[in-house]
Design a protein around this motif. Structure first.
Motif, PDB file in Angstrom:
ATOM      1  N   UNK A  31       0.826  -1.207   0.000  1.00 51.48           N
ATOM      2  CA  UNK A  31       0.000   0.000   0.000  1.00 51.48           C
ATOM      3  C   UNK A  31       0.858   1.254   0.000  1.00 51.48           C
ATOM      4  N   UNK A  32       1.928   1.257   0.793  1.00 56.08           N
ATOM      5  CA  UNK A  32       2.819   2.408   0.854  1.00 56.08           C
ATOM      6  C   UNK A  32       3.585   2.549  -0.462  1.00 56.08           C
ATOM      7  N   UNK A  33       4.080   1.438  -0.996  1.00 54.33           N
ATOM      8  CA  UNK A  33       4.867   1.492  -2.226  1.00 54.33           C
ATOM      9  C   UNK A  33       4.032   1.948  -3.417  1.00 54.33           C
ATOM     10  N   UNK A  34       2.745   1.578  -3.440  1.00 53.19           N
ATOM     11  CA  UNK A  34       1.876   1.969  -4.549  1.00 53.19           C
ATOM     12  C   UNK A  34       1.244   3.346  -4.344  1.00 53.19           C
ATOM     13  N   UNK A  35       1.436   3.927  -3.163  1.00 52.15           N
ATOM     14  CA  UNK A  35       0.835   5.220  -2.889  1.00 52.15           C
ATOM     15  C   UNK A  35      -0.614   5.138  -2.471  1.00 52.15           C
ATOM     16  N   UNK A 101       6.252  -4.972 -12.725  1.00 57.62           N
ATOM     17  CA  UNK A 101       6.181  -5.613 -11.400  1.00 57.62           C
ATOM     18  C   UNK A 101       6.085  -4.574 -10.288  1.00 57.62           C
ATOM     19  N   UNK A 102       5.438  -4.985  -9.199  1.00 56.03           N
ATOM     20  CA  UNK A 102       5.391  -4.132  -8.018  1.00 56.03           C
ATOM     21  C   UNK A 102       6.338  -4.638  -6.933  1.00 56.03           C
ATOM     22  N   UNK A 117       0.623  -6.182  -9.718  1.00 60.75           N
ATOM     23  CA  UNK A 117      -0.629  -5.736  -9.116  1.00 60.75           C
ATOM     24  C   UNK A 117      -1.796  -6.366  -9.868  1.00 60.75           C
ATOM     25  N   UNK A 118      -2.669  -7.070  -9.134  1.00 59.89           N
ATOM     26  CA  UNK A 118      -3.856  -7.658  -9.745  1.00 59.89           C
ATOM     27  C   UNK A 118      -4.736  -6.572 -10.350  1.00 59.89           C
ATOM     28  N   UNK A 159       9.891   2.014  -8.181  1.00 58.69           N
ATOM     29  CA  UNK A 159      10.461   2.228  -6.848  1.00 58.69           C
ATOM     30  C   UNK A 159      11.046   3.629  -6.732  1.00 58.69           C
ATOM     31  N   UNK A 160      11.744   4.069  -7.781  1.00 59.13           N
ATOM     32  CA  UNK A 160      12.322   5.415  -7.781  1.00 59.13           C
ATOM     33  C   UNK A 160      11.221   6.463  -7.688  1.00 59.13           C
TER      34      UNK A 160
END
Length: 288
Positions: A31-35, A101-102, A117-118, A159-160
């Motif tokens: 959740x944090x990585x995807x915002x 990829x996530x 991500x589904x 990621x960046x």
């Protein structure tokens, strides 16, 4: 009430925020990585979640089921089944940069396993039905025949973007780009050893997320470090702009100001703890 006490009262640490949202640890990380869950800077370089952010998510219709659905990930086999194509075709689409990829981990065979991500898989299938059946476009087939594989680049670009989004100033943004470039390219782009030491202190490397017990440091470094000429060129261009802004605001610390240069081969501080919509530069980077 002091400002520090006010901030503490209005924000939650990761564990409390996760529990308030009813998420598992891995779900919260995604959740944090995807915002999906926005965080705010806190003391010591840590991130916290505001109570307002938790309240916003809890007020969404269908909470928490719809939130958890947006955080689901799948490997290539499950992703292929989800949109009714073969695993081979799914992998080709991912290698071509059409699915990013996530997350990733290393399995017991020392191979990198990519997770997607589904929600994004479904969006891609609905938006590109022509790519799910029949022959792939000529340009994509040629690129695959030449060995193109955008999966690692796609993950790094994502990621960046997350780390740039969370950067609190220009120095932190510059640190993200040097982390992507790796020590050798960073040394060429930033000749000053004190500036490099400061940047490495801020961001010793791209956090990989999950890697598993089978990941060697060499494999992790190879996966998180830019390796394509276009990717390296863009990172150096972006780094130069960030450094220009950072230097204009304040110089990097020098000897006597609490920072000594770190030898390039030495482990960076914190290295042991490494663990939505795409921006225009991210799409260009992954499909160039």
């Amino acid at each position: 009430m002091a400002v520090r006490e006010l901030v503490a009262a209005e924000t939650l640490g990761p564990q409390r925020a996760r529990e308030a949202l009813g998420l598992e640890p891995v779900e919260f990380e995604v959740a944090v990585e995807l915002g999906e869950v926005r965080t705010s800077p806190a003391a010591g370089g840590r991130r916290r979640v505001t109570q307002a952010e938790v309240d916003r998510l809890r007020a969404e219709e269908g909470f928490p089921q719809l939130l958890r659905e947006r955080l689901r990930t799948a490997g290539s086999a499950d992703g292929a089944d989800l949109i009714c194509i073969t695993r081979d075709r799914f992998t080709k689409l991912a290698k071509g940069g059409l699915l990013q990829p996530v997350r990733w981990y290393v399995n017991r065979y020392r191979a990198v396993v990519w997770l997607y991500s589904v929600d994004e898989i479904r969006w891609f299938a609905a938006s590109n039905p022509a790519l799910l059946d029949g022959r792939l476009p000529v340009g994509l087939r040629q690129a695959l025949d030449e060995g193109e594989d955008h999966r690692a680049r796609g993950w790094r670009a994502r990621r960046v973007e997350q780390l740039r989004r969370d950067a609190v100033d220009d120095w932190e943004e510059a640190a993200v780009w040097t982390a992507l470039l790796g020590p050798e390219n960073a040394a060429e782009a930033v000749p000053d050893i004190y500036e490099r030491a400061y940047l490495r202190k801020l961001k010793p490397g791209l956090p990989p997320g999950i890697t598993g017990p089978y990941a060697s440091q060499e494999l992790v470094d190879a996966t998180v470090t830019a390796d394509h000429p276009d990717e390296i060129a863009y990172a150096r261009f972006a780094l130069a702009h960030a450094m220009g802004r950072a230097r204009a605001r304040h110089p990097a610390p020098r000897p006597g100001h609490g920072l000594e240069p770190v030898p390039e081969g030495a482990p960076a501080p914190g290295a042991a703890q490494r663990e939505r919509p795409r921006r225009r530069w991210l799409r260009l980077l992954c499909r160039s």
